[in-house]
Write a protein that holds these residues in place. Structure first.
Motif, PDB file in Angstrom:
ATOM      1  N   ALA A  84       7.935 -35.331 -41.437  1.00  0.00           N
ATOM      2  CA  ALA A  84       8.023 -36.713 -41.896  1.00  0.00           C
ATOM      3  C   ALA A  84       9.173 -36.869 -42.885  1.00  0.00           C
ATOM      4  O   ALA A  84       9.540 -35.922 -43.578  1.00  0.00           O
ATOM      5  N   ILE A  85       9.737 -38.066 -42.934  1.00  0.00           N
ATOM      6  CA  ILE A  85      10.682 -38.394 -43.994  1.00  0.00           C
ATOM      7  C   ILE A  85       9.919 -38.336 -45.315  1.00  0.00           C
ATOM      8  O   ILE A  85      10.368 -37.758 -46.286  1.00  0.00           O
ATOM      9  N   SER A  86       8.728 -38.959 -45.307  1.00  0.00           N
ATOM     10  CA  SER A  86       7.804 -38.925 -46.448  1.00  0.00           C
ATOM     11  C   SER A  86       6.382 -38.866 -45.903  1.00  0.00           C
ATOM     12  O   SER A  86       5.986 -39.724 -45.117  1.00  0.00           O
ATOM     13  N   SER A  87       5.636 -37.865 -46.326  1.00  0.00           N
ATOM     14  CA  SER A  87       4.237 -37.734 -45.895  1.00  0.00           C
ATOM     15  C   SER A  87       3.330 -38.525 -46.822  1.00  0.00           C
ATOM     16  O   SER A  87       3.589 -38.632 -48.018  1.00  0.00           O
ATOM     17  N   ASN A  88       2.272 -39.066 -46.234  1.00  0.00           N
ATOM     18  CA  ASN A  88       1.231 -39.771 -46.984  1.00  0.00           C
ATOM     19  C   ASN A  88       1.826 -40.783 -47.953  1.00  0.00           C
ATOM     20  O   ASN A  88       1.633 -40.696 -49.169  1.00  0.00           O
ATOM     21  N   ILE A  89       2.507 -41.789 -47.393  1.00  0.00           N
ATOM     22  CA  ILE A  89       3.088 -42.837 -48.244  1.00  0.00           C
ATOM     23  C   ILE A  89       2.038 -43.836 -48.713  1.00  0.00           C
ATOM     24  O   ILE A  89       2.335 -44.695 -49.531  1.00  0.00           O
ATOM     25  N   TYR A 122       6.388 -45.193 -38.254  1.00  0.00           N
ATOM     26  CA  TYR A 122       5.266 -44.696 -39.037  1.00  0.00           C
ATOM     27  C   TYR A 122       4.274 -43.966 -38.144  1.00  0.00           C
ATOM     28  O   TYR A 122       4.093 -44.313 -36.981  1.00  0.00           O
ATOM     29  N   ARG A 123       3.623 -42.959 -38.724  1.00  0.00           N
ATOM     30  CA  ARG A 123       2.579 -42.196 -38.033  1.00  0.00           C
ATOM     31  C   ARG A 123       1.272 -42.400 -38.791  1.00  0.00           C
ATOM     32  O   ARG A 123       1.234 -42.315 -40.014  1.00  0.00           O
ATOM     33  N   LEU A 124       0.191 -42.648 -38.065  1.00  0.00           N
ATOM     34  CA  LEU A 124      -1.133 -42.835 -38.654  1.00  0.00           C
ATOM     35  C   LEU A 124      -1.986 -41.631 -38.325  1.00  0.00           C
ATOM     36  O   LEU A 124      -2.031 -41.200 -37.164  1.00  0.00           O
ATOM     37  N   ARG A 125      -2.653 -41.102 -39.348  1.00  0.00           N
ATOM     38  CA  ARG A 125      -3.514 -39.934 -39.156  1.00  0.00           C
ATOM     39  C   ARG A 125      -4.630 -39.974 -40.194  1.00  0.00           C
ATOM     40  O   ARG A 125      -4.504 -40.609 -41.241  1.00  0.00           O
ATOM     41  N   PHE A 126      -5.703 -39.281 -39.879  1.00  0.00           N
ATOM     42  CA  PHE A 126      -6.789 -39.176 -40.850  1.00  0.00           C
ATOM     43  C   PHE A 126      -6.487 -38.076 -41.849  1.00  0.00           C
ATOM     44  O   PHE A 126      -5.785 -37.105 -41.542  1.00  0.00           O
ATOM     45  N   ALA A 127      -7.031 -38.220 -43.045  1.00  0.00           N
ATOM     46  CA  ALA A 127      -6.813 -37.238 -44.112  1.00  0.00           C
ATOM     47  C   ALA A 127      -7.303 -35.866 -43.692  1.00  0.00           C
ATOM     48  O   ALA A 127      -6.694 -34.851 -44.008  1.00  0.00           O
ATOM     49  N   THR A 128      -8.409 -35.824 -42.948  1.00  0.00           N
ATOM     50  CA  THR A 128      -8.948 -34.578 -42.416  1.00  0.00           C
ATOM     51  C   THR A 128      -8.831 -34.637 -40.901  1.00  0.00           C
ATOM     52  O   THR A 128      -9.255 -35.603 -40.281  1.00  0.00           O
ATOM     53  N   GLU A 129      -8.252 -33.604 -40.323  1.00  0.00           N
ATOM     54  CA  GLU A 129      -8.120 -33.559 -38.871  1.00  0.00           C
ATOM     55  C   GLU A 129      -8.793 -32.295 -38.366  1.00  0.00           C
ATOM     56  O   GLU A 129      -8.327 -31.189 -38.620  1.00  0.00           O
ATOM     57  N   ALA A 130      -9.918 -32.486 -37.690  1.00  0.00           N
ATOM     58  CA  ALA A 130     -10.689 -31.379 -37.141  1.00  0.00           C
ATOM     59  C   ALA A 130     -11.427 -31.883 -35.911  1.00  0.00           C
ATOM     60  O   ALA A 130     -11.805 -33.051 -35.847  1.00  0.00           O
ATOM     61  N   THR A 131     -11.630 -31.020 -34.940  1.00  0.00           N
ATOM     62  CA  THR A 131     -12.389 -31.415 -33.759  1.00  0.00           C
ATOM     63  C   THR A 131     -13.863 -31.550 -34.126  1.00  0.00           C
ATOM     64  O   THR A 131     -14.326 -31.021 -35.130  1.00  0.00           O
ATOM     65  N   GLY A 132     -14.601 -32.277 -33.302  1.00  0.00           N
ATOM     66  CA  GLY A 132     -16.019 -32.506 -33.546  1.00  0.00           C
ATOM     67  C   GLY A 132     -16.513 -33.675 -32.726  1.00  0.00           C
ATOM     68  O   GLY A 132     -15.908 -34.038 -31.707  1.00  0.00           O
ATOM     69  N   ALA A 133     -17.595 -34.285 -33.189  1.00  0.00           N
ATOM     70  CA  ALA A 133     -18.170 -35.436 -32.485  1.00  0.00           C
ATOM     71  C   ALA A 133     -17.146 -36.568 -32.416  1.00  0.00           C
ATOM     72  O   ALA A 133     -16.325 -36.735 -33.322  1.00  0.00           O
ATOM     73  N   ASP A 134     -17.211 -37.347 -31.324  1.00  0.00           N
ATOM     74  CA  ASP A 134     -16.274 -38.459 -31.146  1.00  0.00           C
ATOM     75  C   ASP A 134     -16.217 -39.317 -32.400  1.00  0.00           C
ATOM     76  O   ASP A 134     -17.249 -39.786 -32.899  1.00  0.00           O
ATOM     77  N   ALA A 135     -15.011 -39.526 -32.906  1.00  0.00           N
ATOM     78  CA  ALA A 135     -14.785 -40.347 -34.092  1.00  0.00           C
ATOM     79  C   ALA A 135     -13.386 -40.942 -33.974  1.00  0.00           C
ATOM     80  O   ALA A 135     -12.392 -40.227 -34.134  1.00  0.00           O
TER      81      ALA A 135
END
Length: 160
Positions: A84-89, A122-135
């Motif tokens: 990223a140019i800047s992460s978590n803006i 821009y890229r959108l992502r969750f703060a925690t990224e882990a596999t698991g139940a559909d979310a």
């Protein structure tokens, strides 16, 4: 959106989250070439319409955060983890309400203009990224494909 298994989709909706085997991030890109160079930019807001929730993404994955990046003219599977140019803006949202979500991105747009880029991305992502139940959190895409709310992604630029 792009997925950790190399897949993705560019026409349905912006989808961020996970299932038992993969995680997904979404991307938005705005043409900024028509912003007059002689103007002073006062404020820039990234606006996305959250149109659906599957499972409990905010309870299990945390806040939806935004990275500022430059992936060029086309989105590929390599952009999932591109630097990223800047992460978590900033945090776009941390709740499941179906509504517009806003984030001030003034510094990111000013950086794009000063670097001569013709797009602000821009890229959108969750703060925690882990596999698991559909979310999943789903946002209306520029293709207005489903559910066709007409609430397309926006980059609102205020200048004088």
């Amino acid at each position: 959106w792009r997925a950790s298994n190399g897949g993705g989709n560019t026409t349905l909706y912006l989808q961020i989250g996970r299932n038992a085997t993969l995680t997904e991030r979404s991307f938005v890109s705005f043409d900024i070439s028509s912003i007059p160079s002689c103007k002073t930019i006062d404020e820039v807001t990234l606006r996305l319409y959250q149109e659906d929730i599957v499972g409990t993404p905010y309870a299990s994955l945390g806040s939806l955060i935004v990275d500022h990046l430059d992936y060029g003219d086309s989105l590929g599977s390599e952009d999932l983890n591109a630097s990223a140019i800047s992460s978590n803006i900033g945090t776009l949202t941390s709740n499941a309400s179906i509504e517009w979500k806003d984030l001030i991105v003034t510094s990111a747009l000013k950086a794009d203009i000063s670097s001569g880029r013709s797009r602000s991305q821009y890229r959108l992502r969750f703060a925690t990224e882990a596999t698991g139940a559909d979310a999943w959190a789903r946002f209306e895409s520029a293709d207005n494909y489903t559910p066709a709310t007409g609430n397309l992604p926006q980059l609102v630029v205020k200048y004088y």
